[in-house]
Design a protein around this motif. Structure first.
Motif, PDB file in Angstrom:
ATOM      1  N   PRO A 158      -7.390 -22.365   3.679  1.00  0.00           N
ATOM      2  CA  PRO A 158      -7.286 -22.041   2.253  1.00  0.00           C
ATOM      3  C   PRO A 158      -7.651 -23.217   1.339  1.00  0.00           C
ATOM      4  O   PRO A 158      -8.289 -23.017   0.299  1.00  0.00           O
ATOM      5  CB  PRO A 158      -5.811 -21.654   2.085  1.00  0.00           C
ATOM      6  N   THR A 159      -7.275 -24.421   1.744  1.00  0.00           N
ATOM      7  CA  THR A 159      -7.549 -25.583   0.898  1.00  0.00           C
ATOM      8  C   THR A 159      -9.036 -25.912   0.897  1.00  0.00           C
ATOM      9  O   THR A 159      -9.600 -26.324  -0.126  1.00  0.00           O
ATOM     10  CB  THR A 159      -6.724 -26.795   1.364  1.00  0.00           C
ATOM     11  N   LEU A 160      -9.706 -25.750   2.036  1.00  0.00           N
ATOM     12  CA  LEU A 160     -11.152 -25.917   2.086  1.00  0.00           C
ATOM     13  C   LEU A 160     -11.835 -24.930   1.144  1.00  0.00           C
ATOM     14  O   LEU A 160     -12.752 -25.295   0.388  1.00  0.00           O
ATOM     15  CB  LEU A 160     -11.654 -25.714   3.521  1.00  0.00           C
ATOM     16  N   HIS A 161     -11.396 -23.683   1.163  1.00  0.00           N
ATOM     17  CA  HIS A 161     -11.989 -22.690   0.264  1.00  0.00           C
ATOM     18  C   HIS A 161     -11.753 -23.049  -1.203  1.00  0.00           C
ATOM     19  O   HIS A 161     -12.643 -22.840  -2.054  1.00  0.00           O
ATOM     20  CB  HIS A 161     -11.431 -21.300   0.575  1.00  0.00           C
ATOM     21  N   LEU A 162     -10.578 -23.593  -1.514  1.00  0.00           N
ATOM     22  CA  LEU A 162     -10.309 -24.027  -2.884  1.00  0.00           C
ATOM     23  C   LEU A 162     -11.293 -25.103  -3.325  1.00  0.00           C
ATOM     24  O   LEU A 162     -11.793 -25.081  -4.450  1.00  0.00           O
ATOM     25  CB  LEU A 162      -8.873 -24.562  -2.995  1.00  0.00           C
ATOM     26  N   ALA A 163     -11.566 -26.055  -2.428  1.00  0.00           N
ATOM     27  CA  ALA A 163     -12.489 -27.139  -2.765  1.00  0.00           C
ATOM     28  C   ALA A 163     -13.898 -26.599  -2.996  1.00  0.00           C
ATOM     29  O   ALA A 163     -14.582 -27.002  -3.955  1.00  0.00           O
ATOM     30  CB  ALA A 163     -12.493 -28.184  -1.650  1.00  0.00           C
ATOM     31  N   LEU A 164     -14.349 -25.695  -2.125  1.00  0.00           N
ATOM     32  CA  LEU A 164     -15.680 -25.117  -2.277  1.00  0.00           C
ATOM     33  C   LEU A 164     -15.790 -24.336  -3.586  1.00  0.00           C
ATOM     34  O   LEU A 164     -16.791 -24.447  -4.320  1.00  0.00           O
ATOM     35  CB  LEU A 164     -15.992 -24.199  -1.094  1.00  0.00           C
ATOM     36  N   GLU A 165     -14.761 -23.577  -3.899  1.00  0.00           N
ATOM     37  CA  GLU A 165     -14.760 -22.800  -5.138  1.00  0.00           C
ATOM     38  C   GLU A 165     -14.741 -23.720  -6.361  1.00  0.00           C
ATOM     39  O   GLU A 165     -15.457 -23.485  -7.347  1.00  0.00           O
ATOM     40  CB  GLU A 165     -13.551 -21.866  -5.167  1.00  0.00           C
ATOM     41  N   ASP A 166     -13.942 -24.781  -6.281  1.00  0.00           N
ATOM     42  CA  ASP A 166     -13.848 -25.727  -7.392  1.00  0.00           C
ATOM     43  C   ASP A 166     -15.193 -26.408  -7.653  1.00  0.00           C
ATOM     44  O   ASP A 166     -15.573 -26.655  -8.803  1.00  0.00           O
ATOM     45  CB  ASP A 166     -12.783 -26.778  -7.079  1.00  0.00           C
ATOM     46  N   ALA A 167     -15.924 -26.704  -6.587  1.00  0.00           N
ATOM     47  CA  ALA A 167     -17.218 -27.371  -6.716  1.00  0.00           C
ATOM     48  C   ALA A 167     -18.353 -26.400  -7.007  1.00  0.00           C
ATOM     49  O   ALA A 167     -19.445 -26.830  -7.411  1.00  0.00           O
ATOM     50  CB  ALA A 167     -17.529 -28.152  -5.438  1.00  0.00           C
ATOM     51  N   GLY A 168     -18.120 -25.117  -6.788  1.00  0.00           N
ATOM     52  CA  GLY A 168     -19.162 -24.129  -7.009  1.00  0.00           C
ATOM     53  C   GLY A 168     -20.271 -24.206  -5.977  1.00  0.00           C
ATOM     54  O   GLY A 168     -21.451 -23.990  -6.305  1.00  0.00           O
ATOM     55  N   VAL A 169     -19.909 -24.504  -4.725  1.00  0.00           N
ATOM     56  CA  VAL A 169     -20.905 -24.609  -3.657  1.00  0.00           C
ATOM     57  C   VAL A 169     -20.470 -23.734  -2.484  1.00  0.00           C
ATOM     58  O   VAL A 169     -19.338 -23.243  -2.429  1.00  0.00           O
ATOM     59  CB  VAL A 169     -21.081 -26.073  -3.191  1.00  0.00           C
ATOM     60  N   GLU A 170     -21.374 -23.567  -1.544  1.00  0.00           N
ATOM     61  CA  GLU A 170     -21.102 -22.815  -0.321  1.00  0.00           C
ATOM     62  C   GLU A 170     -20.890 -23.776   0.843  1.00  0.00           C
ATOM     63  O   GLU A 170     -21.347 -24.933   0.807  1.00  0.00           O
ATOM     64  CB  GLU A 170     -22.263 -21.878  -0.003  1.00  0.00           C
ATOM     65  N   LEU A 171     -20.247 -23.295   1.879  1.00  0.00           N
ATOM     66  CA  LEU A 171     -20.019 -24.126   3.063  1.00  0.00           C
ATOM     67  C   LEU A 171     -21.336 -24.664   3.608  1.00  0.00           C
ATOM     68  O   LEU A 171     -21.437 -25.835   4.007  1.00  0.00           O
ATOM     69  CB  LEU A 171     -19.288 -23.318   4.134  1.00  0.00           C
ATOM     70  N   GLY A 172     -22.362 -23.844   3.592  1.00  0.00           N
ATOM     71  CA  GLY A 172     -23.652 -24.249   4.133  1.00  0.00           C
ATOM     72  C   GLY A 172     -24.365 -25.315   3.320  1.00  0.00           C
ATOM     73  O   GLY A 172     -25.362 -25.886   3.775  1.00  0.00           O
ATOM     74  N   ASP A 173     -23.889 -25.590   2.103  1.00  0.00           N
ATOM     75  CA  ASP A 173     -24.495 -26.641   1.273  1.00  0.00           C
ATOM     76  C   ASP A 173     -24.091 -28.044   1.718  1.00  0.00           C
ATOM     77  O   ASP A 173     -24.720 -29.027   1.330  1.00  0.00           O
ATOM     78  CB  ASP A 173     -24.102 -26.459  -0.195  1.00  0.00           C
ATOM     79  N   ILE A 174     -23.026 -28.139   2.515  1.00  0.00           N
ATOM     80  CA  ILE A 174     -22.526 -29.441   2.956  1.00  0.00           C
ATOM     81  C   ILE A 174     -23.555 -30.115   3.860  1.00  0.00           C
ATOM     82  O   ILE A 174     -24.094 -29.489   4.778  1.00  0.00           O
ATOM     83  CB  ILE A 174     -21.179 -29.277   3.699  1.00  0.00           C
ATOM     84  N   THR A 175     -23.823 -31.390   3.590  1.00  0.00           N
ATOM     85  CA  THR A 175     -24.799 -32.129   4.399  1.00  0.00           C
ATOM     86  C   THR A 175     -24.148 -33.144   5.335  1.00  0.00           C
ATOM     87  O   THR A 175     -24.758 -33.539   6.332  1.00  0.00           O
ATOM     88  CB  THR A 175     -25.793 -32.879   3.501  1.00  0.00           C
ATOM     89  N   HIS A 176     -22.933 -33.591   5.015  1.00  0.00           N
ATOM     90  CA  HIS A 176     -22.237 -34.589   5.829  1.00  0.00           C
ATOM     91  C   HIS A 176     -20.728 -34.328   5.723  1.00  0.00           C
ATOM     92  O   HIS A 176     -20.248 -33.784   4.719  1.00  0.00           O
ATOM     93  CB  HIS A 176     -22.525 -36.018   5.354  1.00  0.00           C
ATOM     94  N   VAL A 177     -19.982 -34.763   6.731  1.00  0.00           N
ATOM     95  CA  VAL A 177     -18.528 -34.607   6.754  1.00  0.00           C
ATOM     96  C   VAL A 177     -17.892 -35.968   7.040  1.00  0.00           C
ATOM     97  O   VAL A 177     -18.342 -36.693   7.939  1.00  0.00           O
ATOM     98  CB  VAL A 177     -18.086 -33.587   7.827  1.00  0.00           C
ATOM     99  N   ALA A 178     -16.868 -36.304   6.250  1.00  0.00           N
ATOM    100  CA  ALA A 178     -16.096 -37.531   6.474  1.00  0.00           C
ATOM    101  C   ALA A 178     -14.630 -37.153   6.612  1.00  0.00           C
ATOM    102  O   ALA A 178     -14.153 -36.235   5.936  1.00  0.00           O
ATOM    103  CB  ALA A 178     -16.282 -38.510   5.316  1.00  0.00           C
ATOM    104  N   VAL A 179     -13.907 -37.869   7.465  1.00  0.00           N
ATOM    105  CA  VAL A 179     -12.518 -37.496   7.728  1.00  0.00           C
ATOM    106  C   VAL A 179     -11.673 -38.737   7.985  1.00  0.00           C
ATOM    107  O   VAL A 179     -12.150 -39.715   8.576  1.00  0.00           O
ATOM    108  CB  VAL A 179     -12.436 -36.536   8.949  1.00  0.00           C
TER     109      VAL A 179
END
Length: 352
Positions: free
Chosen positions: A62-83
């Protein structure tokens, strides 16, 4: 808005009791989602690792979806992941790391393992732009109280000047809040109680400030004990505990030590910028006293807004964004959780 061809970095944070996802591109925070399990730990007076880990599991998607919605982007738009791969509570770090690996693997995108404390330092860049060539960073949170000498956050080694010998500042706030019956988390509770209190009513100790003491090392255990003995003495006398005065006096003692040592580091290194980050950096008295003393000394003070002081995915995304733009090699899916990771640089190394 993302510039065409610019990286879009997803940052994932789960080192303690906040589940955070943030989306950063070229130094700009586009959106974030944040969930906290603090209320679930209140009855215990501190974070319970297994409760935190289960809360991360429940909140991750749910929190990942909140971030995507807040940014106005789709999951597939992500180019890199940091953790965040360390430090932190072992079970909690593992949940965020697993979530980040799942996203990176499913999208076939590079993954970067980030040191949690470097994330706090990077949080300020989302508000004030790149850090100066050299600066002193004071990190104050529930688990960490450290003074760092920082150059370029991802190109240069991070020099650890000093830490706390015992309780971190935030931990001391939690314990004193419990002594005063103010609840958890202690930082906000102490700040609220201190409003209207007299910060000079009780002269609590300022540890490690004498000549000959380690200049950048902290200790808050004795301060906590002094507050406990004061409360006990007042209660034995049958008097009402002056909660506001004790809270304000305790808060002032912590702030005096933090600001004095941080400014000492700035002066000794002949620098001109102090950056204060971490959960306790949201404290109003700390912000006010630091600003007053920095202004008097001609030192630039940088503190991110309170929303970026707590643990969050945005700060991890900020480090990832810097690593990507620097051209750092990804950590890859082999990166392991390191709950006791020592800070040498922003990116954590692969296991040997």
């Amino acid at each position: 808005m993302i510039r065409s061809g610019a990286p879009l970095v997803l940052g994932v944070e789960s080192s303690c009791d906040e589940t955070g996802f943030g989306l950063v591109s070229e130094g700009v925070l586009l959106g974030q989602g944040l969930a906290s399990s603090a209320s679930q730990h209140a009855d215990f007076g501190g974070v319970v690792p297994e409760i935190a880990a289960r809360a991360h599991l429940d909140a991750a998607v749910p929190t990942l979806h909140l971030a995507l919605e807040d940014a106005g982007v789709e999951l597939g738009d992500i180019t890199h992941v940091a953790v965040t791969s360390g430090p932190g509570l072992a079970t909690a770090v593992h949940v965020g790391l697993a979530a980040a690996k799942a996203v990176a693997w499913s999208l076939d995108k590079p993954l970067y393992g980030v040191h949690h404390l470097a994330g706090h330092a990077a949080a300020d860049t989302l508000e004030h732009g790149p850090l100066p060539e050299r600066s002193i960073v004071l990190i104050v949170s529930g688990g960490h109280t450290s003074i760092l000498a920082v150059g370029d956050l991802v190109r240069d080694p991070i020099e650890h000047l000093g830490d706390t010998l015992d309780d971190a500042a935030g931990e001391a706030f939690d314990k004193v809040a419990r002594l005063l019956g103010l609840g958890y988390p202690g930082g906000p509770a102490i700040s609220r109680a201190a409003v209207g209190g007299d910060p000079t009513a009780f002269r609590f100790p300022r540890a490690m400030l004498r000549s000959g003491d380690a200049p950048f090392v902290f200790s808050f255990s004795g301060l906590k004990t002094a507050v406990a003995r004061t409360v006990e003495r007042i209660e034995r006398a049958g008097e009402s505990v002056p909660v506001a005065d004790i809270a304000a006096s305790f808060e002032q003692a912590v702030v005096d030590v933090l600001v004095t040592k941080a400014l000492r580091a700035v002066r000794e290194r002949n620098l001109s910028t102090l950056v204060i980050v971490g959960g306790v950096a949201a404290n109003a008295r700390l912000r006010a006293v630091a600003q007053e003393r920095c202004d008097a000394a001609g030192i630039e003070l940088r503190i991110p807004p309170p929303a970026l002081c707590t643990d969050n995915g945005a700060m991890i995304g900020a480090v990832g964004d810097l690593l990507v733009r620097f051209g750092a090699d990804p950590s890859g899916l082999r990166i392991a959780a390191d709950p006791s990771a020592v800070l040498h640089g922003a990116q954590l190394p692969l296991p040997g």
